[in-house]
Design a protein around this motif. Sequence first.
Motif, PDB file in Angstrom:
ATOM      1  N   ALA A  84       0.828  -1.211   0.000  1.00  0.00           N
ATOM      2  CA  ALA A  84       0.000   0.000   0.000  1.00  0.00           C
ATOM      3  C   ALA A  84       0.859   1.257   0.000  1.00  0.00           C
ATOM      4  O   ALA A  84       0.587   2.207  -0.755  1.00  0.00           O
ATOM      5  CB  ALA A  84      -0.939  -0.006   1.206  1.00  0.00           C
ATOM      6  N   LEU A  85       1.900   1.283   0.818  1.00  0.00           N
ATOM      7  CA  LEU A  85       2.790   2.441   0.844  1.00  0.00           C
ATOM      8  C   LEU A  85       3.430   2.653  -0.527  1.00  0.00           C
ATOM      9  O   LEU A  85       3.489   3.776  -1.024  1.00  0.00           O
ATOM     10  CB  LEU A  85       3.871   2.278   1.912  1.00  0.00           C
ATOM     11  N   GLY A  86       3.886   1.577  -1.132  1.00  0.00           N
ATOM     12  CA  GLY A  86       4.478   1.688  -2.461  1.00  0.00           C
ATOM     13  C   GLY A  86       3.484   2.186  -3.496  1.00  0.00           C
ATOM     14  O   GLY A  86       3.794   3.078  -4.293  1.00  0.00           O
ATOM     15  N   ALA A  87       2.290   1.622  -3.482  1.00  0.00           N
ATOM     16  CA  ALA A  87       1.273   2.010  -4.464  1.00  0.00           C
ATOM     17  C   ALA A  87       0.850   3.463  -4.284  1.00  0.00           C
ATOM     18  O   ALA A  87       0.727   4.208  -5.264  1.00  0.00           O
ATOM     19  CB  ALA A  87       0.061   1.079  -4.365  1.00  0.00           C
ATOM     20  N   VAL A  88       0.646   3.892  -3.049  1.00  0.00           N
ATOM     21  CA  VAL A  88       0.215   5.267  -2.792  1.00  0.00           C
ATOM     22  C   VAL A  88       1.297   6.260  -3.205  1.00  0.00           C
ATOM     23  O   VAL A  88       1.007   7.269  -3.865  1.00  0.00           O
ATOM     24  CB  VAL A  88      -0.191   5.455  -1.313  1.00  0.00           C
ATOM     25  N   THR A  89       2.539   5.986  -2.836  1.00  0.00           N
ATOM     26  CA  THR A  89       3.589   6.942  -3.202  1.00  0.00           C
ATOM     27  C   THR A  89       3.778   6.986  -4.713  1.00  0.00           C
ATOM     28  O   THR A  89       3.964   8.070  -5.276  1.00  0.00           O
ATOM     29  CB  THR A  89       4.920   6.639  -2.484  1.00  0.00           C
TER      30      THR A  89
END
Length: 176
Positions: A84-89
């Motif tokens: 999720a962190l990767g996708a959001v950033t």
Amino acid sequence: MRRPGDGGDGTAAMLRVDQAGEYGATRIYAGQLAMMGDRAPAGRVIARMAAQEERHRAVFDRMIAERGVRPTLLQPLWNVAGFALGAVTAAIGPEAAMACTAAIETEIDHHYGEQLRQLGDSDPELADRIAEFQAEEVEHRETAIAEGAERAPAYPLMSAAIRLGCRVAIGLSRRI
């Protein structure tokens, strides 16, 4: 009776948190690549860093198995949170994806440095791997900054939040 890999044993805790961290890094990069692909310039840079993180994780996976260390019970959470962190950033933009890398690698550089100080010469195999991986993580941070991390929207806030999250994940993975 506590088994060596189950509790606060210093080396076991180090391996547990390092394996969890490298696993989390692979999930962050997977999330970023899912959003931006590996054809865009930033995606190609991320894919190269992701390959190194996969190698780091494989080494710690092997060491955990060989030494009988229990991995963190939080791995399912790191799977989802990392992706999720990767996708959001990545959804914010390439600079935000690079800001994520720069923030995390700053914390990992500090974390690995502290581990090397704690280890001294007590576990040369682990110390050698940590030193090798620390150098590669520093390269990742420098690459991310060169690729525009500091131009990300709200960079200071984003960096501080990600660094705090990284410190929390390290503390939790060490114990759980």
